[in-house]
Scaffold this motif. Structure first.
Motif, PDB file in Angstrom:
ATOM      1  N   THR A 110      23.538  28.728 -70.414  1.00 42.95           N
ATOM      2  CA  THR A 110      24.633  28.877 -69.463  1.00 42.95           C
ATOM      3  C   THR A 110      24.403  27.949 -68.279  1.00 42.95           C
ATOM      4  OG1 THR A 110      24.965  31.193 -70.073  1.00 42.95           O
ATOM      5  CG2 THR A 110      25.879  30.477 -67.970  1.00 42.95           C
ATOM      6  N   CYS A 111      25.385  27.105 -67.983  1.00 44.31           N
ATOM      7  CA  CYS A 111      25.300  26.213 -66.834  1.00 44.31           C
ATOM      8  C   CYS A 111      25.519  27.019 -65.557  1.00 44.31           C
ATOM      9  CB  CYS A 111      26.334  25.103 -66.939  1.00 44.31           C
ATOM     10  SG  CYS A 111      26.401  24.043 -65.473  1.00 44.31           S
ATOM     11  N   PRO A 112      24.567  27.004 -64.608  1.00 45.59           N
ATOM     12  CA  PRO A 112      24.744  27.800 -63.400  1.00 45.59           C
ATOM     13  C   PRO A 112      25.850  27.284 -62.489  1.00 45.59           C
ATOM     14  CG  PRO A 112      22.742  26.472 -63.247  1.00 45.59           C
ATOM     15  CD  PRO A 112      23.258  26.314 -64.643  1.00 45.59           C
ATOM     16  N   ALA A 113      26.227  26.010 -62.625  1.00 51.10           N
ATOM     17  CA  ALA A 113      27.270  25.445 -61.768  1.00 51.10           C
ATOM     18  C   ALA A 113      28.672  25.747 -62.281  1.00 51.10           C
ATOM     19  CB  ALA A 113      27.070  23.939 -61.640  1.00 51.10           C
ATOM     20  N   THR A 114      28.877  25.658 -63.601  1.00 46.55           N
ATOM     21  CA  THR A 114      30.218  25.805 -64.175  1.00 46.55           C
ATOM     22  C   THR A 114      30.443  27.140 -64.869  1.00 46.55           C
ATOM     23  OG1 THR A 114      29.575  24.856 -66.308  1.00 46.55           O
ATOM     24  CG2 THR A 114      30.265  23.315 -64.576  1.00 46.55           C
ATOM     25  N   ILE A 122      12.355  30.840 -67.652  1.00 48.53           N
ATOM     26  CA  ILE A 122      12.520  30.520 -66.239  1.00 48.53           C
ATOM     27  C   ILE A 122      13.471  31.546 -65.622  1.00 48.53           C
ATOM     28  CG2 ILE A 122      12.158  28.039 -66.556  1.00 48.53           C
ATOM     29  CD1 ILE A 122      15.261  27.765 -66.297  1.00 48.53           C
ATOM     30  N   ASP A 123      13.720  31.413 -64.328  1.00 49.89           N
ATOM     31  CA  ASP A 123      14.857  32.065 -63.695  1.00 49.89           C
ATOM     32  C   ASP A 123      16.096  31.361 -64.245  1.00 49.89           C
ATOM     33  OD1 ASP A 123      16.960  32.820 -62.038  1.00 49.89           O
ATOM     34  OD2 ASP A 123      15.829  32.629 -60.176  1.00 49.89           O
ATOM     35  N   ASP A 124      16.863  32.049 -65.096  1.00 48.99           N
ATOM     36  CA  ASP A 124      17.957  31.393 -65.809  1.00 48.99           C
ATOM     37  C   ASP A 124      19.055  30.879 -64.892  1.00 48.99           C
ATOM     38  OD1 ASP A 124      16.824  31.647 -68.326  1.00 48.99           O
ATOM     39  OD2 ASP A 124      17.699  33.631 -68.666  1.00 48.99           O
ATOM     40  N   ARG A 125      19.066  31.296 -63.635  1.00 46.23           N
ATOM     41  CA  ARG A 125      20.052  30.765 -62.694  1.00 46.23           C
ATOM     42  C   ARG A 125      19.743  29.314 -62.319  1.00 46.23           C
ATOM     43  NH1 ARG A 125      19.360  35.086 -58.106  1.00 46.23           N
ATOM     44  NH2 ARG A 125      17.210  34.466 -58.601  1.00 46.23           N
ATOM     45  N   LEU A 126      18.572  28.819 -62.754  1.00 45.84           N
ATOM     46  CA  LEU A 126      18.183  27.437 -62.519  1.00 45.84           C
ATOM     47  C   LEU A 126      18.174  26.616 -63.808  1.00 45.84           C
ATOM     48  CD1 LEU A 126      15.274  28.070 -60.003  1.00 45.84           C
ATOM     49  CD2 LEU A 126      17.530  27.126 -59.484  1.00 45.84           C
ATOM     50  N   ALA A 127      18.822  27.101 -64.832  1.00 38.51           N
ATOM     51  CA  ALA A 127      18.853  26.372 -66.106  1.00 38.51           C
ATOM     52  C   ALA A 127      19.468  24.992 -65.901  1.00 38.51           C
ATOM     53  CB  ALA A 127      19.658  27.150 -67.144  1.00 38.51           C
ATOM     54  N   ASP A 136      20.381  37.141 -54.531  1.00 35.04           N
ATOM     55  CA  ASP A 136      21.310  36.142 -55.063  1.00 35.04           C
ATOM     56  C   ASP A 136      20.830  34.713 -54.915  1.00 35.04           C
ATOM     57  OD1 ASP A 136      23.152  38.066 -55.841  1.00 35.04           O
ATOM     58  OD2 ASP A 136      24.156  38.080 -53.890  1.00 35.04           O
ATOM     59  N   ARG A 137      19.607  34.495 -54.475  1.00 38.47           N
ATOM     60  CA  ARG A 137      19.104  33.137 -54.261  1.00 38.47           C
ATOM     61  C   ARG A 137      18.418  32.627 -55.527  1.00 38.47           C
ATOM     62  NH1 ARG A 137      15.019  33.907 -49.655  1.00 38.47           N
ATOM     63  NH2 ARG A 137      14.841  35.945 -50.698  1.00 38.47           N
ATOM     64  N   PRO A 138      19.006  31.658 -56.242  1.00 39.88           N
ATOM     65  CA  PRO A 138      18.307  31.082 -57.403  1.00 39.88           C
ATOM     66  C   PRO A 138      16.952  30.532 -56.997  1.00 39.88           C
ATOM     67  CG  PRO A 138      20.601  30.403 -57.378  1.00 39.88           C
ATOM     68  CD  PRO A 138      20.349  31.081 -56.057  1.00 39.88           C
ATOM     69  N   GLY A 139      15.924  30.890 -57.759  1.00 38.10           N
ATOM     70  CA  GLY A 139      14.580  30.483 -57.415  1.00 38.10           C
ATOM     71  C   GLY A 139      13.913  31.382 -56.405  1.00 38.10           C
ATOM     72  N   GLY A 140      14.608  32.429 -55.969  1.00 36.55           N
ATOM     73  CA  GLY A 140      14.056  33.364 -55.005  1.00 36.55           C
ATOM     74  C   GLY A 140      13.168  34.401 -55.666  1.00 36.55           C
ATOM     75  N   ALA A 167      13.530  23.733 -61.927  1.00 35.24           N
ATOM     76  CA  ALA A 167      13.275  25.148 -61.638  1.00 35.24           C
ATOM     77  C   ALA A 167      11.984  25.379 -60.876  1.00 35.24           C
ATOM     78  CB  ALA A 167      13.262  25.948 -62.944  1.00 35.24           C
ATOM     79  N   GLY A 168      11.020  24.489 -61.016  1.00 32.50           N
ATOM     80  CA  GLY A 168       9.777  24.622 -60.281  1.00 32.50           C
ATOM     81  C   GLY A 168       8.730  25.471 -60.968  1.00 32.50           C
ATOM     82  N   PHE A 169       9.132  26.617 -61.502  1.00 35.25           N
ATOM     83  CA  PHE A 169       8.192  27.530 -62.138  1.00 35.25           C
ATOM     84  C   PHE A 169       8.668  27.901 -63.539  1.00 35.25           C
ATOM     85  CE2 PHE A 169       7.596  28.162 -57.605  1.00 35.25           C
ATOM     86  CZ  PHE A 169       6.209  28.176 -57.487  1.00 35.25           C
ATOM     87  N   GLY A 170       7.722  28.134 -64.427  1.00 37.85           N
ATOM     88  CA  GLY A 170       8.005  28.609 -65.772  1.00 37.85           C
ATOM     89  C   GLY A 170       6.986  29.648 -66.179  1.00 37.85           C
ATOM     90  N   HIS A 171       7.404  30.565 -67.037  1.00 41.18           N
ATOM     91  CA  HIS A 171       6.537  31.661 -67.466  1.00 41.18           C
ATOM     92  C   HIS A 171       6.383  31.619 -68.982  1.00 41.18           C
ATOM     93  CE1 HIS A 171       8.814  32.890 -63.830  1.00 41.18           C
ATOM     94  NE2 HIS A 171       7.599  33.172 -63.403  1.00 41.18           N
TER      95      HIS A 171
END
Length: 454
Positions: free
Chosen positions: A164-168, A338-343, A398-402, A347-351
């Motif tokens: 899922t694109c977080p922008a569109t 990842i935090d999927d809101r940063l797909a 609601d902060r992506p990456g938060g 993203a900076g971090f991955g698990h």
């Protein structure tokens, strides 16, 4: 009278033994015991999918009927646990390949691999068929509504790893096939769920393409040398119908999102196999086409069937057409998230999950959090006798990456049952924030998501 000796019982296949073994009952249990404190921000369902053959038999781990396991969190409490088989046409009517008109029957499948939500629909997925929609209304949680084909517009199978694109809000996915070309088709659904793009992509042959990549500007396909083997496919009980063929080659296909019917550009990589992508993002150039790159993080195997996948970084230089390849760690791992809101963004971090899960003998495992910019690694060990599954990220705001939490089912061999463990994603080494004790095992399985009510 002399007793007649009896033959020793044949042990079950490894994928049907230990905590790989299916559970026999569908349960609904309310007000679960909790150690620690469930964050009150978590209101929704954590749902994970996996194979659970209804007859307790299957030729391969990947083939069992899908079963979803869900835990309802609300108001700081664990309100319910529920597990349900996904009632596909294969589950209810038996296995088949073709419909009455002789066409491939894409309603026939196991729906055993993933659970995602898009445009208000919750979909259970497997890459060989249509998705199946699940009912998440109060009182109907996780019951099967039926096969979903985007209003009749989907005419191929659907990957279990859509993006899922977080922008569109668009859902990007693909379908691959084995019988005849096109062996690969790219699809896109808009934010409201309408299928708006379906285009064939020419590839040399039929390969097992489990995952792909999405960035803000590109889609990247992985055409790797796991080649369809028709002899195995036709043989009853033949197992996974793919074979390793390094001569096929390995390549990554880059398609611009703003030109979905345009050219797919292929870049060569060393032969390998990747089940799962962590994330990908664009590195912009100077505006004149110089220096533009795509960075991809994957969990990479040396070949199909090999053990010990590790985290790698691919860098695609779109100016030179060269793919750089770099191993980032030697720790065997799987199930990257990842935090999927940063797909599709940096993203900076991955698990990832590290687990020793033999069908007999001791189990153990850990979750790792990679800082993809500095290379630092945080670790949460679960201790002897406890093995985690994939961990999904649940955001705290609601902060992506938060801030947020990692949710994972953890098998506890001492009581032969599972827990839902909640960890602070920013303090992974700390003790669990909460542990929800479940009434039965959650067999080792595949993928899932935190499905928040809002």
């Amino acid at each position: 009278m002399t007793a007649t000796p009896t033959a020793a019982a044949t042990p079950p296949a490894p994928h049907l033994a230990g905590n790989f073994a299916p559970v026999a009952e569908e349960l609904t249990t309310h007000e679960l015991e909790v150690t620690g404190s469930i964050p009150p921000e978590l209101t929704g369902w954590y749902v994970r999918n996996g194979p659970n053959p209804q007859d307790a038999a299957s030729a391969h781990w990947f083939f069992g009927d899908g079963m979803v396991h869900g835990v309802r969190l609300e108001g700081g409490r664990a309100r319910a646990y529920r597990n349900r088989w996904v009632r596909t046409s294969t589950f209810t009517d038996g296995a088949r390949v073709h419909d009455r008109q002789g066409n491939t029957d894409f309603t026939a499948g196991s729906a055993n691999t993933h659970v995602v939500r898009h445009a208000g629909r919750t979909l259970a997925l497997v890459e060989s068929s249509f998705p199946y929609e699940l009912d998440c209304r109060p009182g109907h949680e996780l019951e099967t509504l039926g096969a979903y084909d985007f209003g009749g517009r989907l005419s191929t199978a659907m990957t279990a790893h859509p993006k899922t694109c977080p922008a569109t809000g668009e859902l990007h996915f693909f379908g691959y096939g084995t019988a005849e070309p096109p062996h690969l088709t790219y699809h896109r659904a808009d934010a409201k769920g309408a299928l708006v793009v379906s285009r064939p992509v020419e590839v040399p042959g039929a390969t097992m393409m489990h995952d792909f990549h999405l960035t803000a500007s590109h889609v990247v396909f992985m055409d790797l040398p796991a080649v369809f083997d028709p002899e195995t496919a036709m043989r009853p009980g033949g197992g996974l119908p793919y074979r390793w063929d390094a001569e096929y080659g390995a390549r990554l296909g880059v398609l611009r999102r703003d030109d979905p019917y345009g050219e797919v550009r292929w870049l060569t990589v060393d032969p390998c196999y990747v089940f799962h992508a962590l994330n990908a993002y664009d590195e912009p150039g100077d505006g004149a086409g110089r220096g533009e790159r795509i960075v991809l993080h994957v969990v990479r195997y040396e070949r199909l069937g090999a053990r010990g996948a590790t985290l790698w970084k691919w860098t695609l230089d779109l100016a030179t057409g060269v793919a750089g390849e770099e191993q980032l760690d030697d720790q065997a791992c799987e199930f990257p998230r990842i935090d999927d809101r940063l797909a599709g963004l940096d993203a900076g971090f991955g698990h990832v999950t590290v687990a020793r899960t033999p069908s007999s003998g001791p189990v153990s495992g850990a979750l790792l959090r990679y800082d993809l910019r500095t290379g630092a690694v945080a670790r949460h060990d679960f201790g002897a006798g406890r093995a985690p599954a994939e961990a999904a990220f649940a955001p705290a705001d609601d902060r992506p990456g938060g801030p947020g939490w990692l949710l994972s089912y953890v098998y506890d061999a001492a009581r032969d049952a599972s827990d839902l463990v909640v960890l602070d994603a920013d303090d992974l080494a700390a003790p669990p924030v909460a542990t929800v004790h479940l009434p039965q095992r959650v067999p080792f399985g595949f993928h899932g998501n935190w499905l928040a009510d809002r």
